[in-house]
Design a protein around this motif. Structure first.
Motif, PDB file in Angstrom:
ATOM      1  N   ASN A  32       0.916  -1.008  -0.004  1.00 51.32           N
ATOM      2  CA  ASN A  32       0.002  -0.097   0.092  1.00 51.32           C
ATOM      3  C   ASN A  32       1.009   1.291   0.071  1.00 51.32           C
ATOM      4  O   ASN A  32       0.512   2.159   0.800  1.00 51.32           O
ATOM      5  CB  ASN A  32      -0.767   0.174   1.175  1.00 51.32           C
ATOM      6  CG  ASN A  32      -2.186   0.980   1.100  1.00 51.32           C
ATOM      7  OD1 ASN A  32      -2.710   0.749  -0.243  1.00 51.32           O
ATOM      8  ND2 ASN A  32      -2.570   1.749   1.879  1.00 51.32           N
ATOM      9  N   TRP A  67      -7.317   7.912  -3.931  1.00 53.36           N
ATOM     10  CA  TRP A  67      -6.581   8.744  -3.156  1.00 53.36           C
ATOM     11  C   TRP A  67      -6.897  10.200  -3.823  1.00 53.36           C
ATOM     12  O   TRP A  67      -7.227  10.684  -4.767  1.00 53.36           O
ATOM     13  CB  TRP A  67      -4.851   8.920  -3.524  1.00 53.36           C
ATOM     14  CG  TRP A  67      -3.975   9.346  -2.870  1.00 53.36           C
ATOM     15  CD1 TRP A  67      -4.242   9.809  -1.575  1.00 53.36           C
ATOM     16  CD2 TRP A  67      -2.525   9.560  -3.284  1.00 53.36           C
ATOM     17  NE1 TRP A  67      -2.830  10.416  -1.215  1.00 53.36           N
ATOM     18  CE2 TRP A  67      -1.857  10.249  -2.112  1.00 53.36           C
ATOM     19  CE3 TRP A  67      -1.882   9.188  -4.225  1.00 53.36           C
ATOM     20  CZ2 TRP A  67      -0.788  10.523  -2.245  1.00 53.36           C
ATOM     21  CZ3 TRP A  67      -0.561   9.359  -4.303  1.00 53.36           C
ATOM     22  CH2 TRP A  67       0.063  10.059  -3.170  1.00 53.36           C
ATOM     23  N   SER A  85       1.016   7.201   1.916  1.00 54.24           N
ATOM     24  CA  SER A  85       0.803   5.681   2.531  1.00 54.24           C
ATOM     25  C   SER A  85       0.706   5.919   4.344  1.00 54.24           C
ATOM     26  O   SER A  85       1.194   5.109   4.834  1.00 54.24           O
ATOM     27  CB  SER A  85       1.902   4.829   2.179  1.00 54.24           C
ATOM     28  OG  SER A  85       2.100   4.518   0.789  1.00 54.24           O
ATOM     29  N   THR A  86       0.034   6.950   4.654  1.00 52.33           N
ATOM     30  CA  THR A  86      -0.095   7.038   6.030  1.00 52.33           C
ATOM     31  C   THR A  86      -1.652   7.557   6.360  1.00 52.33           C
ATOM     32  O   THR A  86      -2.353   7.889   5.405  1.00 52.33           O
ATOM     33  CB  THR A  86       0.835   8.434   6.525  1.00 52.33           C
ATOM     34  OG1 THR A  86       0.457   8.415   7.848  1.00 52.33           O
ATOM     35  CG2 THR A  86       0.351   9.484   5.638  1.00 52.33           C
ATOM     36  N   ASP A  87      -2.056   7.262   7.453  1.00 51.34           N
ATOM     37  CA  ASP A  87      -3.616   7.695   7.703  1.00 51.34           C
ATOM     38  C   ASP A  87      -3.552   9.073   8.306  1.00 51.34           C
ATOM     39  O   ASP A  87      -4.792   9.586   8.801  1.00 51.34           O
ATOM     40  CB  ASP A  87      -4.106   6.569   8.798  1.00 51.34           C
ATOM     41  CG  ASP A  87      -3.369   6.657  10.156  1.00 51.34           C
ATOM     42  OD1 ASP A  87      -2.296   7.247  10.213  1.00 51.34           O
ATOM     43  OD2 ASP A  87      -3.980   5.537  10.809  1.00 51.34           O
ATOM     44  N   GLN A  97      -4.975  14.960   3.090  1.00 51.71           N
ATOM     45  CA  GLN A  97      -5.484  13.880   2.450  1.00 51.71           C
ATOM     46  C   GLN A  97      -7.124  13.644   2.847  1.00 51.71           C
ATOM     47  O   GLN A  97      -7.383  13.667   4.052  1.00 51.71           O
ATOM     48  CB  GLN A  97      -4.652  12.514   2.769  1.00 51.71           C
ATOM     49  CG  GLN A  97      -3.406  12.642   2.362  1.00 51.71           C
ATOM     50  CD  GLN A  97      -2.634  11.298   2.608  1.00 51.71           C
ATOM     51  OE1 GLN A  97      -2.175  10.662   1.734  1.00 51.71           O
ATOM     52  NE2 GLN A  97      -2.250  10.914   3.896  1.00 51.71           N
ATOM     53  N   THR A  99     -10.693  11.218   2.847  1.00 46.71           N
ATOM     54  CA  THR A  99     -10.992   9.899   3.144  1.00 46.71           C
ATOM     55  C   THR A  99     -11.144   9.231   1.719  1.00 46.71           C
ATOM     56  O   THR A  99     -11.842   9.783   0.720  1.00 46.71           O
ATOM     57  CB  THR A  99     -12.325   9.727   4.056  1.00 46.71           C
ATOM     58  OG1 THR A  99     -11.993  10.416   5.098  1.00 46.71           O
ATOM     59  CG2 THR A  99     -12.578   8.086   4.029  1.00 46.71           C
ATOM     60  N   ALA A 104     -10.586   4.949   4.231  1.00 39.52           N
ATOM     61  CA  ALA A 104      -9.415   5.509   5.225  1.00 39.52           C
ATOM     62  C   ALA A 104      -9.069   6.610   4.618  1.00 39.52           C
ATOM     63  O   ALA A 104      -9.131   7.220   3.517  1.00 39.52           O
ATOM     64  CB  ALA A 104      -8.306   4.251   5.001  1.00 39.52           C
ATOM     65  N   THR A 105      -8.263   7.329   5.438  1.00 38.95           N
ATOM     66  CA  THR A 105      -7.686   8.665   4.930  1.00 38.95           C
ATOM     67  C   THR A 105      -6.338   8.359   4.376  1.00 38.95           C
ATOM     68  O   THR A 105      -5.503   7.500   4.886  1.00 38.95           O
ATOM     69  CB  THR A 105      -7.281   9.454   6.204  1.00 38.95           C
ATOM     70  OG1 THR A 105      -8.428   9.857   6.817  1.00 38.95           O
ATOM     71  CG2 THR A 105      -6.707  10.959   5.874  1.00 38.95           C
ATOM     72  N   GLY A 106      -6.022   8.970   3.364  1.00 39.01           N
ATOM     73  CA  GLY A 106      -4.798   8.789   2.362  1.00 39.01           C
ATOM     74  C   GLY A 106      -4.844   7.790   1.142  1.00 39.01           C
ATOM     75  O   GLY A 106      -6.276   7.611   0.711  1.00 39.01           O
ATOM     76  N   GLY A 108      -4.981   4.361  -1.024  1.00 39.94           N
ATOM     77  CA  GLY A 108      -5.499   3.226  -1.128  1.00 39.94           C
ATOM     78  C   GLY A 108      -5.063   2.544  -2.195  1.00 39.94           C
ATOM     79  O   GLY A 108      -5.625   2.954  -3.185  1.00 39.94           O
TER      80      GLY A 108
END
Length: 164
Positions: A32, A67, A85-87, A97, A99, A104-106, A108
Motif C-alpha cells: 500500500n 486517493w 501511505s499514512t493515515d 488527504q 478519505t 481510510a484517510t490517504g 489506498g
C-alpha cells in the motif's frame, strides 16, 4: 497545447503498477505504498495543487477513488514515494488527504478482483486557482472532489494498469 505533464520514476503511462503499490487489505498482499509522482509545466496562476487517483473500471457502477490529496503548496512539483501511505490527514506543505473509497484517510492502492482484466488507475494532478480548498470538517471525498473540479485551471494525467 498544454505543457502540463505528470510522470513517475516508477512507471510509465499505461504501464503496470508494482506489487508494492497494491492495497494491503481485501485479500491484497501489497505494501500500500503510493508511487513517486512529478509534474511540470503548470499554468501561470496556479496557487496550489491537488492529486487524485481513480479507478473507472471498479465494479461499483461509479468507479473507485483511491486517493485524494489537496492543498499542495504551489512550490511543490513532486510527491515522494510512500507520502500518501499514512493515515494522517495533514501532510503539511505536501497537502491534506481526504478519505478514500476504502473509508481510510490517504492512499489506498489498487486491489481489483482476482482474475479480472487489468484496471486503469488514473492519477490526475490539478493546478488550482485558489491557495486552499477549505472543505467543511468531515466532508466526504465527493465534496472535496467537487471543490477541486470547481477550482481547476488545468490537469495532467498518468495512468497505471493493475490486475491480480
Amino acid at each position: 497545447m498544454s505543457n502540463f505533464t505528470l510522470t513517475s520514476p516508477e512507471f510509465k503511462d499505461q504501464d503496470r503498477l508494482q506489487l508494492v503499490h497494491e492495497f494491503d487489505g481485501y485479500n491484497g498482499v501489497g505494501q500500500n505504498r503510493s508511487p513517486a509522482l512529478q509534474w511540470q509545466g503548470a499554468p501561470e496562476g496556479a496557487k496550489s495543487f491537488a492529486l487524485t487517483m481513480y479507478d473507472p473500471d471498479a465494479p461499483t457502477g461509479s468507479g473507485f477513488w483511491h486517493w485524494i490529496l489537496y492543498d499542495i503548496e504551489p512550490s511543490f512539483t513532486e510527491l515522494a514515494a510512500g507520502l500518501g501511505s499514512t493515515d494522517a490527514a495533514d501532510l503539511g506543505a505536501s497537502g491534506t488527504q481526504a478519505t478514500n473509497d476504502y473509508g481510510a484517510t490517504g492512499y489506498g492502492g489498487p486491489c481489483p478482483p482476482k482474475g479480472s482484466p487489468a484496471h486503469r488507475y488514473i492519477f490526475t494532478v490539478h493546478a488550482l486557482g485558489v491557495p486552499k480548498l477549505e472543505p467543511p470538517a468531515g466532508a466526504p471525498n465527493a465534496v472535496v472532489r467537487f471543490l477541486i473540479y470547481q477550482n481547476t485551471l488545468a490537469t495532467a494525467t498518468l495512468t497505471g494498469l493493475y490486475s491480480r
